[in-house]
Design a protein around this motif. Structure first.
Motif, PDB file in Angstrom:
ATOM      1  N   GLY A  98      73.330  -6.143  43.494  1.00 48.35           N
ATOM      2  CA  GLY A  98      73.032  -7.096  44.285  1.00 48.35           C
ATOM      3  C   GLY A  98      74.089  -8.429  43.938  1.00 48.35           C
ATOM      4  O   GLY A  98      73.912  -9.383  44.201  1.00 48.35           O
ATOM      5  N   LEU A  99      75.386  -7.862  43.614  1.00 44.80           N
ATOM      6  CA  LEU A  99      76.482  -8.626  43.585  1.00 44.80           C
ATOM      7  C   LEU A  99      77.509  -8.439  44.832  1.00 44.80           C
ATOM      8  O   LEU A  99      77.053  -7.615  45.720  1.00 44.80           O
ATOM      9  N   ASP A 100      78.413  -9.324  44.971  1.00 47.77           N
ATOM     10  CA  ASP A 100      79.086  -9.389  46.077  1.00 47.77           C
ATOM     11  C   ASP A 100      80.565  -8.417  45.752  1.00 47.77           C
ATOM     12  O   ASP A 100      81.020  -8.919  44.989  1.00 47.77           O
ATOM     13  N   ASP A 101      80.479  -7.479  46.560  1.00 50.67           N
ATOM     14  CA  ASP A 101      81.608  -6.494  46.368  1.00 50.67           C
ATOM     15  C   ASP A 101      82.967  -7.177  47.002  1.00 50.67           C
ATOM     16  O   ASP A 101      84.055  -6.293  46.637  1.00 50.67           O
ATOM     17  N   ASP A 102      82.973  -8.127  47.393  1.00 46.37           N
ATOM     18  CA  ASP A 102      84.311  -8.700  47.877  1.00 46.37           C
ATOM     19  C   ASP A 102      84.745 -10.014  46.944  1.00 46.37           C
ATOM     20  O   ASP A 102      85.739 -10.476  46.992  1.00 46.37           O
ATOM     21  N   ASP A 103      83.805 -10.340  46.028  1.00 45.29           N
ATOM     22  CA  ASP A 103      84.090 -11.368  45.001  1.00 45.29           C
ATOM     23  C   ASP A 103      84.707 -10.687  43.726  1.00 45.29           C
ATOM     24  O   ASP A 103      84.087 -10.003  42.856  1.00 45.29           O
ATOM     25  N   GLU A 104      85.749 -11.075  43.463  1.00 46.24           N
ATOM     26  CA  GLU A 104      86.586 -10.760  42.221  1.00 46.24           C
ATOM     27  C   GLU A 104      85.912 -10.946  40.862  1.00 46.24           C
ATOM     28  O   GLU A 104      85.754 -10.109  39.999  1.00 46.24           O
ATOM     29  N   ASP A 105      85.066 -11.958  40.931  1.00 45.23           N
ATOM     30  CA  ASP A 105      84.384 -12.460  39.911  1.00 45.23           C
ATOM     31  C   ASP A 105      83.228 -11.452  39.293  1.00 45.23           C
ATOM     32  O   ASP A 105      82.781 -10.994  38.333  1.00 45.23           O
ATOM     33  N   ASP A 106      82.322 -11.132  40.509  1.00 44.89           N
ATOM     34  CA  ASP A 106      81.517 -10.066  40.685  1.00 44.89           C
ATOM     35  C   ASP A 106      82.131  -8.839  40.242  1.00 44.89           C
ATOM     36  O   ASP A 106      81.481  -8.083  39.344  1.00 44.89           O
ATOM     37  N   LEU A 107      83.202  -8.492  40.811  1.00 43.10           N
ATOM     38  CA  LEU A 107      83.697  -7.156  40.310  1.00 43.10           C
ATOM     39  C   LEU A 107      84.096  -6.927  38.891  1.00 43.10           C
ATOM     40  O   LEU A 107      83.941  -6.024  38.261  1.00 43.10           O
ATOM     41  N   ASP A 108      84.465  -8.104  38.298  1.00 42.03           N
ATOM     42  CA  ASP A 108      84.749  -8.287  37.008  1.00 42.03           C
ATOM     43  C   ASP A 108      83.559  -8.166  35.991  1.00 42.03           C
ATOM     44  O   ASP A 108      83.499  -7.726  35.129  1.00 42.03           O
ATOM     45  N   THR A 109      82.532  -8.747  36.502  1.00 40.57           N
ATOM     46  CA  THR A 109      81.011  -8.607  35.820  1.00 40.57           C
ATOM     47  C   THR A 109      80.792  -7.106  35.716  1.00 40.57           C
ATOM     48  O   THR A 109      80.391  -6.656  34.670  1.00 40.57           O
ATOM     49  N   VAL A 110      81.147  -6.445  36.751  1.00 41.92           N
ATOM     50  CA  VAL A 110      80.717  -4.900  36.698  1.00 41.92           C
ATOM     51  C   VAL A 110      81.537  -4.134  35.826  1.00 41.92           C
ATOM     52  O   VAL A 110      81.069  -3.459  34.904  1.00 41.92           O
ATOM     53  N   ARG A 111      82.933  -4.372  35.867  1.00 40.36           N
ATOM     54  CA  ARG A 111      83.646  -3.843  34.933  1.00 40.36           C
ATOM     55  C   ARG A 111      83.501  -4.058  33.506  1.00 40.36           C
ATOM     56  O   ARG A 111      83.331  -3.389  32.533  1.00 40.36           O
ATOM     57  N   THR A 112      83.086  -5.404  33.131  1.00 44.44           N
ATOM     58  CA  THR A 112      82.919  -5.577  31.678  1.00 44.44           C
ATOM     59  C   THR A 112      81.484  -5.028  31.183  1.00 44.44           C
ATOM     60  O   THR A 112      81.471  -4.597  30.336  1.00 44.44           O
ATOM     61  N   ALA A 113      80.591  -4.971  32.339  1.00 44.71           N
ATOM     62  CA  ALA A 113      79.206  -4.508  31.955  1.00 44.71           C
ATOM     63  C   ALA A 113      79.448  -2.966  31.539  1.00 44.71           C
ATOM     64  O   ALA A 113      78.796  -2.408  30.635  1.00 44.71           O
ATOM     65  N   LEU A 114      80.277  -2.462  32.153  1.00 48.68           N
ATOM     66  CA  LEU A 114      80.439  -0.728  32.207  1.00 48.68           C
ATOM     67  C   LEU A 114      81.357  -0.734  30.924  1.00 48.68           C
ATOM     68  O   LEU A 114      80.955   0.184  29.886  1.00 48.68           O
ATOM     69  N   ARG A 115      82.434  -1.292  30.688  1.00 43.92           N
ATOM     70  CA  ARG A 115      83.066  -1.352  29.309  1.00 43.92           C
ATOM     71  C   ARG A 115      82.311  -1.733  28.134  1.00 43.92           C
ATOM     72  O   ARG A 115      82.402  -1.121  26.909  1.00 43.92           O
ATOM     73  N   GLU A 116      81.275  -2.450  28.132  1.00 40.63           N
ATOM     74  CA  GLU A 116      80.592  -2.829  27.151  1.00 40.63           C
ATOM     75  C   GLU A 116      79.110  -2.260  27.079  1.00 40.63           C
ATOM     76  O   GLU A 116      78.114  -2.765  26.131  1.00 40.63           O
ATOM     77  N   ASN A 117      78.717  -1.201  27.780  1.00 36.17           N
ATOM     78  CA  ASN A 117      77.689  -0.476  27.697  1.00 36.17           C
ATOM     79  C   ASN A 117      77.305   0.104  26.500  1.00 36.17           C
ATOM     80  O   ASN A 117      77.934   0.768  25.913  1.00 36.17           O
ATOM     81  N   PRO A 118      76.292  -0.504  25.963  1.00 41.60           N
ATOM     82  CA  PRO A 118      75.889  -0.138  24.483  1.00 41.60           C
ATOM     83  C   PRO A 118      75.387   1.265  24.376  1.00 41.60           C
ATOM     84  O   PRO A 118      75.369   1.944  23.459  1.00 41.60           O
ATOM     85  N   VAL A 119      74.833   2.003  25.854  1.00 41.93           N
ATOM     86  CA  VAL A 119      74.167   3.127  25.503  1.00 41.93           C
ATOM     87  C   VAL A 119      74.718   4.182  26.502  1.00 41.93           C
ATOM     88  O   VAL A 119      73.747   4.783  27.572  1.00 41.93           O
ATOM     89  N   PRO A 120      75.881   4.448  26.612  1.00 43.42           N
ATOM     90  CA  PRO A 120      76.409   5.502  27.632  1.00 43.42           C
ATOM     91  C   PRO A 120      75.800   6.815  27.507  1.00 43.42           C
ATOM     92  O   PRO A 120      75.303   7.142  26.398  1.00 43.42           O
ATOM     93  N   LEU A 121      75.560   7.508  28.667  1.00 47.84           N
ATOM     94  CA  LEU A 121      74.894   8.824  28.582  1.00 47.84           C
ATOM     95  C   LEU A 121      73.323   8.268  29.394  1.00 47.84           C
ATOM     96  O   LEU A 121      73.135   8.801  30.253  1.00 47.84           O
ATOM     97  N   PHE A 122      72.832   7.437  28.430  1.00 45.79           N
ATOM     98  CA  PHE A 122      71.593   6.943  29.075  1.00 45.79           C
ATOM     99  C   PHE A 122      71.626   5.843  30.113  1.00 45.79           C
ATOM    100  O   PHE A 122      70.603   6.006  30.908  1.00 45.79           O
ATOM    101  N   ILE A 123      72.619   5.132  30.071  1.00 45.78           N
ATOM    102  CA  ILE A 123      73.091   4.379  30.936  1.00 45.78           C
ATOM    103  C   ILE A 123      74.152   5.099  31.683  1.00 45.78           C
ATOM    104  O   ILE A 123      75.426   4.919  30.750  1.00 45.78           O
ATOM    105  N   PRO A 124      74.268   5.742  32.493  1.00 46.88           N
ATOM    106  CA  PRO A 124      75.471   6.834  32.733  1.00 46.88           C
ATOM    107  C   PRO A 124      76.501   6.213  33.430  1.00 46.88           C
ATOM    108  O   PRO A 124      77.026   6.431  34.660  1.00 46.88           O
ATOM    109  N   ASP A 125      77.382   5.625  32.436  1.00 44.99           N
ATOM    110  CA  ASP A 125      78.751   5.054  33.176  1.00 44.99           C
ATOM    111  C   ASP A 125      79.815   5.985  33.504  1.00 44.99           C
ATOM    112  O   ASP A 125      80.666   5.633  34.140  1.00 44.99           O
ATOM    113  N   HIS A 126      79.367   7.315  33.070  1.00 40.34           N
ATOM    114  CA  HIS A 126      80.461   8.445  33.568  1.00 40.34           C
ATOM    115  C   HIS A 126      80.480   8.848  35.015  1.00 40.34           C
ATOM    116  O   HIS A 126      80.927   9.275  35.607  1.00 40.34           O
TER     117      HIS A 126
END
Length: 151
Positions: A98-126
């Motif tokens: 539900g974020l704007d894929d043209d907004d660099e702040d929103d894309l940074d939010t996505v990247r940060t969330a993925l890097r800080e994912n506490p439960v990779p595999l169960f939230i499959p950032d791969h």
């Protein structure tokens, strides 16, 4: 069963470690070796190792504990819905969250969330073509496993 569970995963060339509190997974990591205080026996580890052996498992029924900001939670929930064996890019994940894929702040939010994912595999950032909490070599191997078993 609560605590730290881990086993050596030859398929990945490292261990899989899962932290559990109550009925929720609190953390997942891929250390080089199994910690001495980790329990090697847990039903969830059995599922993970079945998955690593090629069994299709979405892990969408695994309860995870997320203590992250709301926007990051939306990103991680969207990542959890990326189908087994598929990969999406960061912009697509932003839209799914539900974020704007043209907004660099929103894309940074996505990247940060993925890097800080506490439960990779169960939230499959791969399954995201971008930065994630899963080490790059492990993410590559997990994508290969899913591609092989979805053929």
């Amino acid at each position: 069963m609560e605590g730290l569970c881990a086993r050596e995963a030859p398929t990945l060339g490292r261990a899989v470690q899962v932290g559990i509190a109550g009925d929720r997974v609190m953390g997942v990591s891929f250390p080089e070796t199994v910690p001495a205080d980790a329990d090697p026996e847990h039903p969830l580890l059995d599922r993970v190792f079945d998955y690593l052996d090629g069994a299709t498992d979405h892990f969408d029924d695994v309860a995870v504990a997320l203590t992250v900001p709301t926007e990051q939670r939306a990103v991680l929930e969207a990542a959890r819905n990326v189908p087994y064996g598929e990969t999406v890019d960061v912009a697509r994940l932003a839209r799914l969250a539900g974020l704007d894929d043209d907004d660099e702040d929103d894309l940074d939010t996505v990247r940060t969330a993925l890097r800080e994912n506490p439960v990779p595999l169960f939230i499959p950032d791969h399954r995201i073509a971008g930065p994630g909490a899963t080490p790059a070599d492990v993410a590559d191997r997990l994508r290969d496993l899913e591609a092989d078993s979805s053929d």
